[in-house]
Design a protein around this motif. Structure first.
Motif, PDB file in Angstrom:
ATOM      1  N   ARG A   1      -6.604  -0.398  13.026  1.00 14.69           N
ATOM      2  CA  ARG A   1      -7.277  -1.666  13.281  1.00 14.69           C
ATOM      3  C   ARG A   1      -8.484  -1.474  14.177  1.00 14.69           C
ATOM      4  O   ARG A   1      -9.596  -1.954  13.882  1.00 14.69           O
ATOM      5  CB  ARG A   1      -6.287  -2.637  13.934  1.00 14.69           C
ATOM      6  CG  ARG A   1      -6.935  -3.885  14.554  1.00 14.69           C
ATOM      7  CD  ARG A   1      -5.914  -4.674  15.358  1.00 14.69           C
ATOM      8  NE  ARG A   1      -6.534  -5.795  16.048  1.00 14.69           N
ATOM      9  CZ  ARG A   1      -7.126  -5.721  17.233  1.00 14.69           C
ATOM     10  NH1 ARG A   1      -7.180  -4.530  17.874  1.00 14.69           N
ATOM     11  NH2 ARG A   1      -7.660  -6.788  17.802  1.00 14.69           N
TER      12      ARG A   1
ATOM     13  N   GLU B   1       0.196  -6.412   9.862  1.00 18.43           N
ATOM     14  CA  GLU B   1       0.039  -5.082   9.282  1.00 18.43           C
ATOM     15  C   GLU B   1       1.290  -4.666   8.532  1.00 18.43           C
ATOM     16  O   GLU B   1       1.227  -3.955   7.537  1.00 18.43           O
ATOM     17  CB  GLU B   1      -0.321  -4.070  10.367  1.00 18.43           C
ATOM     18  CG  GLU B   1      -1.715  -4.315  10.940  1.00 18.43           C
ATOM     19  CD  GLU B   1      -2.201  -3.159  11.792  1.00 18.43           C
ATOM     20  OE1 GLU B   1      -1.376  -2.281  12.121  1.00 18.43           O
ATOM     21  OE2 GLU B   1      -3.390  -3.141  12.121  1.00 18.43           O
TER      22      GLU B   1
ATOM     23  N   THR C   1      -5.841 -10.543  14.274  1.00 16.67           N
ATOM     24  CA  THR C   1      -5.027  -9.339  14.140  1.00 16.67           C
ATOM     25  C   THR C   1      -4.421  -8.921  15.469  1.00 16.67           C
ATOM     26  O   THR C   1      -3.348  -8.335  15.518  1.00 16.67           O
ATOM     27  CB  THR C   1      -5.860  -8.181  13.546  1.00 16.67           C
ATOM     28  OG1 THR C   1      -7.034  -7.981  14.331  1.00 16.67           O
ATOM     29  CG2 THR C   1      -6.242  -8.463  12.104  1.00 16.67           C
TER      30      THR C   1
ATOM     31  N   TYR D   1      -6.456 -11.682   4.906  1.00 15.38           N
ATOM     32  CA  TYR D   1      -7.314 -11.574   6.090  1.00 15.38           C
ATOM     33  C   TYR D   1      -8.299 -12.739   6.173  1.00 15.38           C
ATOM     34  O   TYR D   1      -8.578 -13.250   7.265  1.00 15.38           O
ATOM     35  CB  TYR D   1      -8.071 -10.243   6.079  1.00 15.38           C
ATOM     36  CG  TYR D   1      -7.195  -9.044   6.315  1.00 15.38           C
ATOM     37  CD1 TYR D   1      -6.339  -8.977   7.413  1.00 15.38           C
ATOM     38  CD2 TYR D   1      -7.217  -7.950   5.442  1.00 15.38           C
ATOM     39  CE1 TYR D   1      -5.526  -7.872   7.628  1.00 15.38           C
ATOM     40  CE2 TYR D   1      -6.406  -6.840   5.648  1.00 15.38           C
ATOM     41  CZ  TYR D   1      -5.567  -6.811   6.747  1.00 15.38           C
ATOM     42  OH  TYR D   1      -4.766  -5.721   6.964  1.00 15.38           O
TER      43      TYR D   1
END
Length: 409
Positions: A367, A399, A391, A243
């Motif tokens: 999320r 994911e 994302t 991330y």
């Protein structure tokens, strides 16, 4: 290493043995089953080491320890098969040592530490001299250490004698039994300086030099070691780094800065190695004292990384992952301009990974749920928006990657 000296092992062999001693538990998510097996009395020692069915001792210090150990872990919902745990630990530790560039002698020694002289050990059922010499040394040494720490010299030497020919190589047992009257040496093992003394035994040839790619591999390997501390944070550091890299790309970080951020993310929780597994694995709210102990881990991260020249440059970034812009974070309460872009990015990545991962006391959040919570806290809004953008652009793929990593256990 005293056994190595008495056996007059070569310099190369001492390097390999020392490496195996350092990394033998690198892949262990907890030593519960291992310690339980090591301290479990053999049939021959039951009269000396009794434990009543109700967990009460029969007037013996060893039994009292086992009773305390049993009570501590009695509430575990499912007790893992020790054999499965040992095999998994051996394979993970062996793999980590190989990734760190240690010799084949070291990796083979790590794999076979739980092999028994009589062929009834794990993971391969090796017997006698089929077992690497370093493995035979380490199994005896760690068993002596466990019994000596809890029960004293006499108990340690007694268990060595009782398991000679079953667990241990008889010739090694004869050597260590010769240490019985070396009172000063046994006492030194419980000294506050014992760790420093052990580190001083490192062979001079043990030093290795690596380039940037080697440094990245070391960081990834240590991330695996860190995350193996608790089954509930498996691959946490790897996912945080994933991330953080996404956020860094959105923010346009330079290549060197992005590489440094990645290493800081991989090692941000190294301080958790200093936190008791009982706290890390607790399936419920922490007490005030447990919370205080847990909140020390960023400080430990700082203390560990700043001592390593290759990691000192990002020790501050890694240690600030629980700090917030308004000073409400921990452990230092750093705020505002004292938190640079890398530290703010890491804080967001760490919080997002934690919220979207399952925990024993709650299910994982989506999320959108995670981003909503992050936006209500005093972390960096710019980094949070960068994460949202990253994302949003690759939710299915990212994911899926992270979920796949979490399932690989």
């Amino acid at each position: 290493m005293r056994l190595a000296e008495e056996l007059d092992l070569s310099a190369f062999d001492r390097v390999a043995l020392y490496g195996a001693l350092l990394l033998k538990d690198a892949g262990c998510s907890g030593n519960v089953s291992r310690v339980s097996e090591v301290l479990q009395p053999t049939a021959a020692s039951v009269p000396w080491h009794p434990v009543m069915a109700d967990g009460n001792s029969a007037g013996n210090d060893g039994a009292g320890f086992l009773a305390r150990f049993s009570r501590r872990f009695r509430k575990t919902a499912a007790v893992p098969d020790p054999a499965v745990d040992i095999v998994a630990r051996a394979e993970r530790s062996e793999g980590i040592a190989a990734r760190l560039g240690f010799s084949r002698a070291t990796t083979e020694a790590i794999r076979s530490i739980d092999e028994h002289w009589n062929g009834e050990g794990y993971p391969d059922g090796k017997i006698g001299h089929e077992i690497p010499q370093f493995s035979r040394i380490i199994l005896l040494a760690q068993t002596l250490d466990a019994f000596h720490t809890e029960l004293g010299v006499a108990a340690a030497l007694r268990i060595a004698r009782e398991r000679s020919g079953t667990w241990f190589e008889p010739s090694l047992v004869r050597i260590v039994r010769g240490w019985r009257d070396d009172v000063g040496w046994w006492e030194s093992l419980k000294s506050p300086d014992a760790t420093a003394a052990a580190l001083a035994l490192e062979p001079t040839q043990h030093t290795r030099f690596v380039d940037d790619s080697g440094l990245d591999e070391i960081a990834r390997a240590f991330a695996d070691i860190i995350d193996s501390k608790s089954p509930y944070t498996y691959q946490h550091s790897t996912n945080v780094a994933r991330y953080a890299r996404k956020i860094g790309r959105e923010l346009g970080l330079e290549r060197d800065d992005a590489a440094t951020l990645n290493r800081a993310a991989l090692l941000h929780d190294v301080g958790k190695l200093g936190i008791a597994s009982g706290i890390l694995n607790k399936a419920g709210p922490l007490t005030a004292d447990e919370r205080r102990q847990m909140e020390m881990h960023p400080r430990y991260t700082w203390e560990i990384l700043q001592r390593v020249s290759a990691f000192a440059g990002f020790a501050r970034t890694a240690a600030f992952h629980h700090e917030k812009l308004d000073g409400s974070g921990y452990p230092w309460g750093v705020k505002g301009d004292d938190l640079d872009t890398a530290a703010r990015t890491l804080a967001v990545a760490d919080m997002y990974e934690a919220l979207t991962a399952s925990r024993p006391y709650r299910a994982s959040l989506s999320r959108d749920e995670a981003l909503k919570i992050i936006n209500t806290t005093a972390v960096c809004p710019i980094a949070t928006e960068a994460l949202a953008s990253a994302t949003r652009a690759s939710v299915p793929r990212l994911e899926l990657e992270v979920s796949s990593i979490r399932r690989t256990r």
